[in-house]
Design a protein around this motif. Structure first.
Motif, PDB file in Angstrom:
ATOM      1  N   PRO A 174      43.485  35.081  40.698  1.00 36.80           N
ATOM      2  CA  PRO A 174      44.674  35.897  40.453  1.00 36.80           C
ATOM      3  C   PRO A 174      44.911  36.995  41.477  1.00 36.80           C
ATOM      4  CG  PRO A 174      42.909  36.567  38.986  1.00 36.80           C
ATOM      5  CD  PRO A 174      42.431  35.326  39.691  1.00 36.80           C
ATOM      6  N   THR A 175      43.901  37.390  42.253  1.00 32.75           N
ATOM      7  CA  THR A 175      44.102  38.483  43.214  1.00 32.75           C
ATOM      8  C   THR A 175      44.226  37.976  44.649  1.00 32.75           C
ATOM      9  OG1 THR A 175      41.698  38.838  43.442  1.00 32.75           O
ATOM     10  CG2 THR A 175      42.847  40.119  41.766  1.00 32.75           C
ATOM     11  N   ILE A 176      44.408  36.670  44.826  1.00 30.79           N
ATOM     12  CA  ILE A 176      44.532  36.124  46.179  1.00 30.79           C
ATOM     13  C   ILE A 176      45.773  36.711  46.860  1.00 30.79           C
ATOM     14  CG2 ILE A 176      45.863  34.092  45.438  1.00 30.79           C
ATOM     15  CD1 ILE A 176      44.347  32.489  47.580  1.00 30.79           C
ATOM     16  N   GLY A 177      45.618  37.128  48.090  1.00 32.67           N
ATOM     17  CA  GLY A 177      46.744  37.653  48.855  1.00 32.67           C
ATOM     18  C   GLY A 177      47.104  39.093  48.560  1.00 32.67           C
ATOM     19  N   LEU A 178      46.348  39.755  47.683  1.00 31.94           N
ATOM     20  CA  LEU A 178      46.667  41.139  47.339  1.00 31.94           C
ATOM     21  C   LEU A 178      45.858  42.116  48.172  1.00 31.94           C
ATOM     22  CD1 LEU A 178      46.828  41.045  43.426  1.00 31.94           C
ATOM     23  CD2 LEU A 178      48.632  40.574  45.072  1.00 31.94           C
ATOM     24  N   ASP A 179      46.451  43.262  48.502  1.00 33.30           N
ATOM     25  CA  ASP A 179      45.704  44.309  49.182  1.00 33.30           C
ATOM     26  C   ASP A 179      44.839  45.057  48.159  1.00 33.30           C
ATOM     27  OD1 ASP A 179      47.336  46.237  47.865  1.00 33.30           O
ATOM     28  OD2 ASP A 179      48.807  46.119  49.476  1.00 33.30           O
ATOM     29  N   ILE A 180      44.029  45.984  48.646  1.00 31.45           N
ATOM     30  CA  ILE A 180      43.069  46.671  47.782  1.00 31.45           C
ATOM     31  C   ILE A 180      43.766  47.412  46.639  1.00 31.45           C
ATOM     32  CG2 ILE A 180      41.340  48.494  47.697  1.00 31.45           C
ATOM     33  CD1 ILE A 180      40.360  45.973  49.028  1.00 31.45           C
ATOM     34  N   ILE A 181      44.861  48.110  46.950  1.00 25.91           N
ATOM     35  CA  ILE A 181      45.563  48.870  45.920  1.00 25.91           C
ATOM     36  C   ILE A 181      46.155  47.936  44.869  1.00 25.91           C
ATOM     37  CG2 ILE A 181      47.529  50.395  45.471  1.00 25.91           C
ATOM     38  CD1 ILE A 181      47.033  51.645  48.219  1.00 25.91           C
TER      39      ILE A 181
END
Length: 314
Positions: A174-181
């Motif tokens: 679910p967090t693929i492609g997301l930046d840290i924030i």
């Protein structure tokens, strides 16, 4: 009662190959004699190397695949026999395969999903307002899905999977492609949904930070077999991964020599010492303090990546 139950489940595929004029076939068991149950409201990390059987398991849980043997009950029904009935009670995000309509604005995709799941308009609007705020989707609602970045689309897919108030949600990366924030915000969102709505979450991911931030239980699968089921702390203990003592001295020095620890690395006045899991750090600290000009120190537990790597290696 458990919301998910698997008992001695297996799934076999026939793989055919051809050498010259000769054709051969063999059976491959993607899942083999797998049993577990999940209680309502749990967040379970379901992890393993590529080809371990994770996706096959999720597809059987959603009714896409029929097991070759054993039995499955999800929300009280057999998924493969009651796919339509189950669809309204589950939400799914399959990696980079979107459930949104490519050429429609995000808002219209959500409206179509409301019709498909027959969600009351007032409830849909309430959920949409909540998810738009928590996932920061306000500026994206009128943007066609094809124009969204991967991270923006993933946030849209997760909102879409939850708009109809499912009891169970399956999340694949679910967090693929997301930046840290954005990752932090999404993890906070999932924790909040789980806490407030008691939504059961099955999470498959290669980002083990997601596991540490979200999961109160971890299952590890390899070659179709469950090799671990328990807490993260228990997972670390089960592998006996060494702990690390990080020592800061007043001045640079050669490798420290103390009983019960081995120097891994020296960088100026800082040194890293490895010592066995389950061993107290107190005697080591006392030896360092008595024999060296100690300024500061800390104890680092093995990372979840190191623990999982040890499982895969074995």
């Amino acid at each position: 009662m458990p919301v998910i139950e698997l008992e001695n489940v297996s799934r076999a595929f026939t793989v055919r190959s051809r050498t010259g004029l000769r054709r051969t076939s063999r059976e491959v068991r993607a899942v083999d004699d797998l049993s577990f149950s999940v209680e309502p409201g749990e967040i379970v990390g379901y992890i393993g190397p590529n080809g371990a059987g994770k996706s096959t398991t999720i597809k059987m849980l959603t009714g896409i695949l029929v097991p070759s043997g054993g039995s499955i009950r999800v929300a009280g029904v057999d998924p493969s026999r009651h796919r339509l009935k189950l669809a309204k009670r589950i939400g799914v995000v399959f990696g980079q395969r979107t459930t949104l309509w490519w050429d429609l604005p995000l808002r219209d995709s959500f409206a179509v999903l409301r019709r498909l799941y027959d969600v009351p308009k007032a409830r849909h609007q309430e959920n949409l307002a909540t998810f738009v705020d928590l996932l920061d989707l306000g500026d994206l609602l009128d943007v066609p899905v094809r124009q969204l970045s991967l991270g923006q689309r993933m946030r849209g897919d997760i909102a879409a999977a939850l708009l109809h108030d499912p009891e169970i949600v399956y999340l694949d990366e679910p967090t693929i492609g997301l930046d840290i924030i954005s990752k932090t915000r999404l993890r906070e969102f999932l924790n909040q949904v789980n806490a407030e709505r008691r939504t059961t979450v099955i999470l498959t991911t290669h980002d083990l930070d997601d596991i540490e931030a979200l999961c109160n239980r971890v299952m590890v699968i390899d070659h179709g077999h469950k090799v671990y089921d328990g807490t993260l702390e228990g997972l670390r203990a089960s592998q006996g991964a060494p702990r690390t003592l990080v020592v800061d001295l007043a001045t640079s020095a050669g490798p420290i020599s103390i009983d019960g620890a081995t120097v891994l690395k020296v960088d100026g006045p800082r040194q890293w010492l490895s010592f066995p899991a389950g061993t107290s750090a107190a005697p080591l600290v006392a030896q360092v303090a008595a024999n060296y000009p100690l300024v500061d120190l800390s104890v680092a537990e093995p990372t979840i990546e190191e623990v999982i790597a040890r499982i895969y290696a074995s």
